[in-house]
Motif scaffolding. Sequence first.
Motif, PDB file in Angstrom:
ATOM      1  N   SER A  50       0.904  -1.179   0.086  1.00  0.00           N
ATOM      2  CA  SER A  50       0.172  -0.102   0.116  1.00  0.00           C
ATOM      3  C   SER A  50       0.985   1.237  -0.077  1.00  0.00           C
ATOM      4  N   ALA A  51       1.931   1.129   0.772  1.00  0.00           N
ATOM      5  CA  ALA A  51       2.847   2.412   0.826  1.00  0.00           C
ATOM      6  C   ALA A  51       3.461   2.628  -0.590  1.00  0.00           C
ATOM      7  N   LYS A  52       3.965   1.383  -1.327  1.00  0.00           N
ATOM      8  CA  LYS A  52       4.782   1.629  -2.537  1.00  0.00           C
ATOM      9  C   LYS A  52       3.760   2.208  -3.450  1.00  0.00           C
ATOM     10  N   LYS A  53       2.438   1.862  -3.128  1.00  0.00           N
ATOM     11  CA  LYS A  53       1.357   2.345  -4.419  1.00  0.00           C
ATOM     12  C   LYS A  53       1.250   3.960  -3.767  1.00  0.00           C
ATOM     13  N   ARG A  54       1.383   4.361  -2.884  1.00  0.00           N
ATOM     14  CA  ARG A  54       1.131   5.757  -2.232  1.00  0.00           C
ATOM     15  C   ARG A  54      -0.566   5.814  -2.179  1.00  0.00           C
ATOM     16  N   GLU A  55      -0.956   4.808  -1.530  1.00  0.00           N
ATOM     17  CA  GLU A  55      -2.434   4.725  -1.335  1.00  0.00           C
ATOM     18  C   GLU A  55      -2.991   5.354  -0.264  1.00  0.00           C
ATOM     19  N   PRO A  56      -4.282   6.126  -0.321  1.00  0.00           N
ATOM     20  CA  PRO A  56      -4.868   6.481   0.926  1.00  0.00           C
ATOM     21  C   PRO A  56      -5.140   5.483   1.955  1.00  0.00           C
ATOM     22  N   SER A  77      -3.941   1.427  -9.709  1.00  0.00           N
ATOM     23  CA  SER A  77      -3.091   2.038  -8.668  1.00  0.00           C
ATOM     24  C   SER A  77      -3.310   3.687  -8.609  1.00  0.00           C
ATOM     25  N   ASP A  78      -3.166   4.193 -10.150  1.00  0.00           N
ATOM     26  CA  ASP A  78      -3.514   5.270 -10.550  1.00  0.00           C
ATOM     27  C   ASP A  78      -4.745   6.028 -10.131  1.00  0.00           C
TER      28      ASP A  78
END
Lengths: 258, 478
Positions: B39-45, B152-153
């Motif tokens: 989730s962090a690698k994907k910079r997710e909310p 992811s985007d």
Amino acid sequence: MSQRTPLLQVQNLHASVDGKEILRGVDLTVEAGEVHAIMGPNGSGKSTFAQVLAGHPAFAVTEGSVRYRGRDLLPLKPEERAREGLFLAFQYPVAIRGITNAYFLRSALNAVRKQRGEEELGPVEFMDLLEAKLKLIGWDDSFLDRPVNEGLSGGEKKRNEILQMAVLEPKLAILDETDSGLDIDALKTVAQAVTLLRRPDNAVVLVTHYNRILTHIAPDFVHVLSGGRIVKSGGKDLALELEEKGYNEWAQDEAPVA
Amino acid sequence: MSSGIEAQVLQPYKYGFVTDIEADVVRPGLSEDTIRLISAKKREPEWMLDWRLKAYRHWLKMTEPRWSHVSYGPIDYQAISYYAAPKAMPKLDSLDQVDPKLLETFEKLGIPLGEQKRLTGVAVDAVFDSVSVGTTFRETLAKQGIIFCAISDAIREHPDLVRKYIGTVVPPNDNFFAALNSAVFTDGSFAYIPKGVRCPLELSTYFRINAGSTGQFERTLIIAEEGSYVSYLEGCSAPIRDEHQLHAAVVELVTLDDAEIKYSTIQNWYPGDAEGRGGIYNFVTKRGKCIGRNSKISWTQVETGSAITWKYPGCILQGDNSIGEFYSVAVTNNRQQADTGTKMIHLGKNTRSTIVSKGISAGRGQNTYRGLVKIMKGAEHARNYSQCDSMLIGDQCGAHTFPYIDVRNSTAIMEHEASTSKIGEDQIFYCKQRGLSAEDAVSMIVNGFCKEVFKELPMEFAIEAQRLLGISLEGSVG
């Protein structure tokens, strides 16, 4: 005439299936322009003979030779024999679902044309050729988009075989009981088509159980196959004789084979 | 049956190469930390991470399903790496700036991405291991309000849409593999077609597994607003490896009133070798929900790859008059096993579904059709037509059919047809006697058998599908 190479020359042909011998020394010579009828009781080896000439893998040739247009036929694969102009009208034509007659016929014709060194035909040119051939057997265009032999009656399948023959224009056509299962009108149509397709440079071998079709297609020679051998040959009168007397005369000499 | 005939059905796997590229691969193992890392690698909310963790906690309580007609050894979920991405992948402005090795890889697979060479008429999202490498025609599509990008985007850029629909068709606790995917999914595609828009291009995603000892867990979400239409294509492949690799995807489709989604798949994951070494374990949950009236979802799949295929793309026909379709060709050769089919759940009035399944088994392949047609109480005048055909090549393979029918409304009309046939020497001989080679004969017979499905594929895909089956194209399409 006797100096030229026969179209087909079969000598002492023996063939077996699953180790069981069915053909026991068949001799037959067919010249271009001739029609031969091969008659005989059930189980005499008539269909086997037709299948062996076409190269069906279920049969093993154990002895003898077959020369076709001057060369040894036996080493050739079935598709090579076909491309060299040997045609078998099947007794039980097989269905191929999802493939239209038009496509199947054009693929077959192009395989043969390629062998003859002729250009392959595109769908449009092929359609012109096909229209003419369809008339020969009394069918309309709707047949072309139907799948090969699927949903056809036994008689229609036989007519389809003759249509294929008309399109492929073989040098040697072997008709394996094409007359069985046909009503009288269909029989006439098929016989007429075969007669129209006769040319001085091709020949027909008719394998049949009955005399019926021979009243429409006059054979030059009639042979009786019994017990895996040709036991008698003659002119078309022989067929009439068989009609009267039946096959008993020969069938009793030899143990019937499957 | 000669082995020659069997060999022609599937040609050797041509996509088995490995791209030599430096990758960022996380250590094998699955825990809440792994999920936080992804989730962090994907910079997710935050909400996305919470959703994933909830799914993971659910998954921990579930057991792997073993009801399907396939057999395989235990899967060690701790031995799998859940994230792999080529190193040095800054966010790029243009696909021309992508690592040439990646561009070369996709070009080799027949998917050129660069501005000059890219396919016209098809927008492609290229996914390499756990990340999307890039999406073509993004701007062209954006002009019509169409969103087509990596999921992811979408999570970052269109959170409202994703949040509204993700998990509404395949809930995170739907099944074991869907729960696993919900916890660890990495990339996949997102498409949104606005009201009244007919998408001018085919949308397509190509999934490539490259790294070893990894799993691929992609997630795709497609939303078709009122009166819109989209045709989406999906392809995939993987290198030849001795180990089994796990692929567990989730695909969700949503159609609103009068909308239509046509979803086509050519699944060509590495199938393993003749002895059953290696190959992808393909456990996939795909489902569409026809929420709107008169909407339509159509699945077409050609499954030729994977050691094990376990997938049942289905439709929930909620809107009145909605239509669900499933067209499938599944091929199993060597030691491949497929257990595939569909689920059609009729809720709305006058809903209709069509199922056409073609299974081809060769070698020691095992091919199972498993389908469920469920007509619920309120589904007045629902209709289903099912057709399941199996073709056997050789005598060591198997074909199985498990149709489940559950009808709770007496106005329903159900039709079911099934057949099993064998490519026989007689069929081959008949074709040969007309001058066709053995190869052409087999092609023709297999091709004819699959025709009803192939004609549902977009043209480019039909060619691809037939090529995969070692089939010449002519005369079979249309």
